[in-house]
Enzyme design. Structure first.
Site, mmCIF file in Angstrom:
data_model
loop_
_atom_site.group_PDB
_atom_site.id
_atom_site.type_symbol
_atom_site.label_atom_id
_atom_site.label_comp_id
_atom_site.label_asym_id
_atom_site.label_seq_id
_atom_site.Cartn_x
_atom_site.Cartn_y
_atom_site.Cartn_z
ATOM 1 N N LYS A 13 -6.154 25.809 44.872
ATOM 2 C CA LYS A 13 -6.063 26.568 46.130
ATOM 3 C C LYS A 13 -5.884 25.629 47.331
ATOM 4 O O LYS A 13 -5.060 25.870 48.192
ATOM 5 C CB LYS A 13 -7.337 27.405 46.369
ATOM 6 C CG LYS A 13 -7.674 28.381 45.259
ATOM 7 C CD LYS A 13 -8.886 29.216 45.617
ATOM 8 C CE LYS A 13 -10.189 28.449 45.726
ATOM 9 N NZ LYS A 13 -10.750 27.923 44.466
ATOM 10 N N ARG A 89 -16.861 33.988 49.580
ATOM 11 C CA ARG A 89 -17.284 33.652 48.217
ATOM 12 C C ARG A 89 -18.145 34.756 47.616
ATOM 13 O O ARG A 89 -18.534 34.669 46.470
ATOM 14 C CB ARG A 89 -18.147 32.391 48.210
ATOM 15 C CG ARG A 89 -17.414 31.065 48.329
ATOM 16 C CD ARG A 89 -16.752 30.644 47.052
ATOM 17 N NE ARG A 89 -17.013 29.308 46.594
ATOM 18 C CZ ARG A 89 -16.414 28.195 47.000
ATOM 19 N NH1 ARG A 89 -15.523 28.238 47.947
ATOM 20 N NH2 ARG A 89 -16.699 27.042 46.460
ATOM 21 N N ARG A 128 -9.525 14.775 39.594
ATOM 22 C CA ARG A 128 -9.205 14.949 41.016
ATOM 23 C C ARG A 128 -9.818 13.842 41.870
ATOM 24 O O ARG A 128 -10.944 13.431 41.658
ATOM 25 C CB ARG A 128 -9.737 16.299 41.480
ATOM 26 C CG ARG A 128 -9.515 16.562 42.958
ATOM 27 C CD ARG A 128 -9.660 18.003 43.273
ATOM 28 N NE ARG A 128 -11.053 18.403 43.391
ATOM 29 C CZ ARG A 128 -11.422 19.610 43.826
ATOM 30 N NH1 ARG A 128 -10.494 20.504 44.150
ATOM 31 N NH2 ARG A 128 -12.688 19.928 43.914
ATOM 32 N N ARG A 161 -15.183 13.704 44.413
ATOM 33 C CA ARG A 161 -16.239 14.570 44.934
ATOM 34 C C ARG A 161 -17.436 14.538 43.992
ATOM 35 O O ARG A 161 -17.268 14.581 42.779
ATOM 36 C CB ARG A 161 -15.716 16.001 45.052
ATOM 37 C CG ARG A 161 -15.046 16.270 46.376
ATOM 38 C CD ARG A 161 -14.412 17.618 46.418
ATOM 39 N NE ARG A 161 -15.269 18.726 46.009
ATOM 40 C CZ ARG A 161 -14.932 20.009 46.122
ATOM 41 N NH1 ARG A 161 -13.753 20.327 46.631
ATOM 42 N NH2 ARG A 161 -15.742 20.964 45.732
ATOM 43 N N ARG A 172 -20.366 25.681 38.934
ATOM 44 C CA ARG A 172 -19.557 26.300 39.996
ATOM 45 C C ARG A 172 -18.756 27.471 39.422
ATOM 46 O O ARG A 172 -18.545 28.482 40.096
ATOM 47 C CB ARG A 172 -18.629 25.247 40.637
ATOM 48 C CG ARG A 172 -19.396 24.300 41.562
ATOM 49 C CD ARG A 172 -18.682 22.975 41.772
ATOM 50 N NE ARG A 172 -17.395 23.106 42.418
ATOM 51 C CZ ARG A 172 -16.430 22.190 42.332
ATOM 52 N NH1 ARG A 172 -16.597 21.089 41.635
ATOM 53 N NH2 ARG A 172 -15.282 22.390 42.947
HETATM 54 P P1 AMP Z 1 -15.088 24.068 47.550
HETATM 55 O O1 AMP Z 1 -14.629 22.869 48.309
HETATM 56 O O2 AMP Z 1 -14.471 25.341 48.055
HETATM 57 O O3 AMP Z 1 -14.965 23.893 46.066
HETATM 58 O O4 AMP Z 1 -16.657 24.217 47.855
HETATM 59 C C1 AMP Z 1 -17.577 23.206 47.482
HETATM 60 C C2 AMP Z 1 -19.002 23.733 47.617
HETATM 61 O O5 AMP Z 1 -19.250 24.113 48.975
HETATM 62 C C3 AMP Z 1 -19.296 25.009 46.809
HETATM 63 O O6 AMP Z 1 -19.659 24.697 45.471
HETATM 64 C C4 AMP Z 1 -20.464 25.591 47.612
HETATM 65 O O7 AMP Z 1 -21.651 24.892 47.364
HETATM 66 C C5 AMP Z 1 -20.041 25.283 49.048
HETATM 67 N N1 AMP Z 1 -19.214 26.376 49.643
HETATM 68 C C6 AMP Z 1 -17.915 26.299 50.015
HETATM 69 N N2 AMP Z 1 -17.497 27.465 50.537
HETATM 70 C C7 AMP Z 1 -18.568 28.287 50.501
HETATM 71 C C8 AMP Z 1 -18.775 29.643 50.895
HETATM 72 N N3 AMP Z 1 -17.788 30.382 51.421
HETATM 73 N N4 AMP Z 1 -20.012 30.178 50.705
HETATM 74 C C9 AMP Z 1 -21.021 29.455 50.179
HETATM 75 N N5 AMP Z 1 -20.883 28.175 49.776
HETATM 76 C C10 AMP Z 1 -19.669 27.589 49.943
#
Ligand code: AMP
Length: 218
Positions: A13, A89, A128, A161, A172
């Site tokens: 994404k 989310r 990644r 990461r 996740r």
């Molecule tokens: P991402 O970069 O989108 O994979 O997000 C990494 C981490 O950030 C996730 O595993 C959550 O812990 C947190 N996170 C990101 N976006 C959200 C959201 N909209 N609501 C809650 N936690 C989030």
């Protein structure tokens, strides 16, 4: 008009959102990037979010919503189109987003659900790497940087990461199925949901997405 990218971790994404931003007058709002930035600068919000992110859990809604609201209200974005990556989310965040959109007299016109097999996603996420400066993502097999471990644009060392290890990736994914997956029905009912097979090449997926958004940009 605004767009949401939905899908489990590792479907690409963020990569697709970055490509859209480079080609069109679109702003990416990635709550993951915003949270990582908050941690990097050591803000109070970042400190509160850190533990949840390290465990692969969702950060509490009020923290995330505050960040999104701040970004949406920023005058620099004027009337630009937003692509939300990793937000909402869960159903509560989606309801709050609808309220925010109504307040600014706008709405979400398109939600794209990215689909891919779980084992393939884990492979992609484990390879990644990310530029800590510009957040561009690379893959050590599929999308290598031009030189060693350096960002093509910023020339700084790429990092992995901390939540891109198999155990946290699986957690996740579980969180995705439990909290985020129900959003498909939420947006399906609104008749704004489309799907993209993300297992194909980056270029093919991008071309599909362009075909979905172009009619809305007219
Ligand atoms: P991402 O970069 O989108 O994979 O997000 C990494 C981490 O950030 C996730 O595993 C959550 O812990 C947190 N996170 C990101 N976006 C959200 C959201 N909209 N609501 C809650 N936690 C989030």
């Amino acid at each position: 008009m605004h767009i949401i990218f939905l899908g489990p971790p590792g479907v690409g994404k963020g990569t697709q959102a970055n490509m859209l931003v480079e080609k069109y007058p679109i702003v990416k709002i990635s709550t993951g990037d915003l949270l990582r930035e908050s941690i990097k600068i050591g803000s109070n919000l970042g400190m509160q979010a850190k533990g949840f992110m390290e465990k692969g859990e969702l950060v509490p809604d009020q923290l995330v919503l505050g960040l999104v609201l701040e970004k949406i209200s920023s005058p620099e974005f004027g009337k630009k189109i937003f692509v939300f990556d990793g937000f909402p989310r869960n159903i509560q965040q989606a309801i709050e987003l609808d309220k925010i959109m109504a307040k600014v007299q706008s709405k979400i016109n398109l939600v794209i659900d990215f689909t891919m097999d779980e084992e393939e996603r884990i492979l992609r996420l484990s390879g990644r790497r990310m530029c800590p400066k510009c957040q561009r993502t690379y893959h050590m097999t599929y999308a290598k940087p031009k030189h060693d471990n350096l960002c093509d644009v910023c020339d700084v060392n790429l990092v992995q990461r901390s939540d891109d290890n198999e155990e946290i990736i699986r957690q996740r994914s579980t969180v995705y199925w439990e909290h985020t997956r129900p959003l498909l029905e939420y947006y399906n009912v609104k008749k704004i949901l489309k799907s993209a097979d993300a297992s194909r090449s980056i270029e093919n997926v991008f071309s599909d997405i362009e075909n979905m958004i172009k009619p809305l940009m007219k």
